[in-house]
Design an enzyme around this catalytic site. Structure first.
Site, PDB file in Angstrom:
ATOM      1  N   GLU A  44       0.831  -1.201   0.000  1.00  0.00           N
ATOM      2  CA  GLU A  44       0.000   0.000   0.000  1.00  0.00           C
ATOM      3  C   GLU A  44       0.872   1.261   0.000  1.00  0.00           C
ATOM      4  O   GLU A  44       1.831   1.372   0.760  1.00  0.00           O
ATOM      5  CB  GLU A  44      -0.911  -0.012   1.236  1.00  0.00           C
ATOM      6  CG  GLU A  44      -1.916   1.123   1.267  1.00  0.00           C
ATOM      7  CD  GLU A  44      -2.841   1.046   2.481  1.00  0.00           C
ATOM      8  OE1 GLU A  44      -3.875   1.730   2.466  1.00  0.00           O
ATOM      9  OE2 GLU A  44      -2.519   0.315   3.440  1.00  0.00           O
ATOM     10  N   LYS A 118      -9.704   2.596  -3.032  1.00  0.00           N
ATOM     11  CA  LYS A 118     -10.084   2.020  -1.745  1.00  0.00           C
ATOM     12  C   LYS A 118     -11.448   2.550  -1.306  1.00  0.00           C
ATOM     13  O   LYS A 118     -11.660   3.760  -1.195  1.00  0.00           O
ATOM     14  CB  LYS A 118      -9.005   2.372  -0.715  1.00  0.00           C
ATOM     15  CG  LYS A 118      -9.174   1.744   0.660  1.00  0.00           C
ATOM     16  CD  LYS A 118      -7.952   2.090   1.509  1.00  0.00           C
ATOM     17  CE  LYS A 118      -7.993   1.475   2.887  1.00  0.00           C
ATOM     18  NZ  LYS A 118      -6.755   1.756   3.646  1.00  0.00           N
ATOM     19  N   CYS A 155      -6.134  -2.943   1.958  1.00  0.00           N
ATOM     20  CA  CYS A 155      -5.956  -2.884   3.407  1.00  0.00           C
ATOM     21  C   CYS A 155      -7.273  -2.990   4.174  1.00  0.00           C
ATOM     22  O   CYS A 155      -7.871  -4.057   4.232  1.00  0.00           O
ATOM     23  CB  CYS A 155      -5.164  -1.627   3.779  1.00  0.00           C
ATOM     24  SG  CYS A 155      -4.442  -1.684   5.446  1.00  0.00           S
TER      25      CYS A 155
END
Length: 280
Positions: A44, A118, A155
């Protein structure tokens, strides 16, 4: 045509400056290619520190255009040179004030296939991400690459099973989950959630974590990157928890059909009964 795809993950420490990080990731991609890997995913926000441990406007300057920014352009050229699919987790600026935690997907010929933003953005101690990112607005795309159908989930996303399922319904065979996860309460989840998602959706998951202590905050990232197969087992074991490491594994995509024929989860879904889940 073989169903075997050699895939790579690269976990590493923050080197202190962007150029060193870019150079190190280029070396890792070249090493992966030398080992026969045809696809690689980085961690990330791979070219910078994990600055979400603090709240400081200076880090907005790390954001770049996607795909026209320098990092995606550099690694698109490298993907073309190496004949390798690349998943590049970067900080994206769409326009001033429109910033996203994004992964660009580059095909083996260097062409830009698209991006994932995300969707789930945390805001808690050590992860002040709403200060830096807008929630993703591109859904759960799956990209038809030279190695098969690839999806991305970033994540904190991994705590939400709905996106994993959407990626499966959209045809994903490999889903990469680039992360920045530190020692503490979440480690047991790191060991459980991605294998569980791989089982529930009968595809491969590539889980990539940063490693080492960084200068912003006092979090210690624990690496242990791995691939989970559609039966939930780690493919070839996990990486260590303290040092940079290139993980290269052979993924048998033929397992997906075999497992889905055995466990007919997609056949037996009851979407007509799930409506209240989106209304709560």
């Amino acid at each position: 045509m073989s169903d075997i795809v050699r895939a790579a993950l690269f976990q590493t420490t923050w080197k202190g400056d962007k150029e060193s990080m870019l150079d190190e990731h280029e070396r890792a991609a070249r090493e992966a290619a030398a080992q026969g890997a045809r696809v690689i995913c980085f961690q990330e926000l791979f070219y910078g520190p994990f600055f979400c441990q603090v709240q400081d406007e200076e880090f907005y300057s790390w954001a770049e255009k996607v795909p026209d920014g320098p990092t995606v352009q550099r690694f698109s050229a490298l993907a073309r040179e190496l004949g390798m699919v690349m998943v590049l987790p970067v900080y994206e600026e769409e326009q001033p004030g429109f910033l996203y935690n994004t992964a660009a997907v580059i095909d083996a010929d260097g062409s830009y296939l698209g991006k994932y933003r995300k969707n789930h953005i945390p805001n808690l101690k050590g992860f002040w991400e709403k200060f830096y990112f807008r929630p993703g607005n591109l859904g759960y795309p799956v990209f038809d690459t030279a190695v098969g159908k690839v999806g991305v989930y970033i994540c904190y996303d991994r705590h939400f099973p709905e996106g994993w399922r959407a990626l499966g319904l959209n045809g994903a065979e490999i889903v990469f989950n680039p992360s920045a996860t530190h020692r503490g309460l979440s480690r047991y989840l790191w060991e459980l959630e991605q294998p569980a998602a791989a089982v529930a959706n009968a595809y491969f998951v590539g889980a990539i974590n940063r490693v080492g202590v960084e200068e912003y905050g006092d979090n210690d990232f624990y690496g242990t990157s791995y691939f989970a197969g559609p039966e939930g087992r780690a493919v070839g074991g996990t990486a260590g928890d303290s040092d940079p490491e290139l993980v290269v594994r052979d993924l048998d995509l033929g397992e997906i059909r075999r497992i889905r024929n055995r466990w007919a989860f997609y056949r037996d879904r009851r979407p007509e009964s799930y409506g209240e889940l989106t209304e709560a």
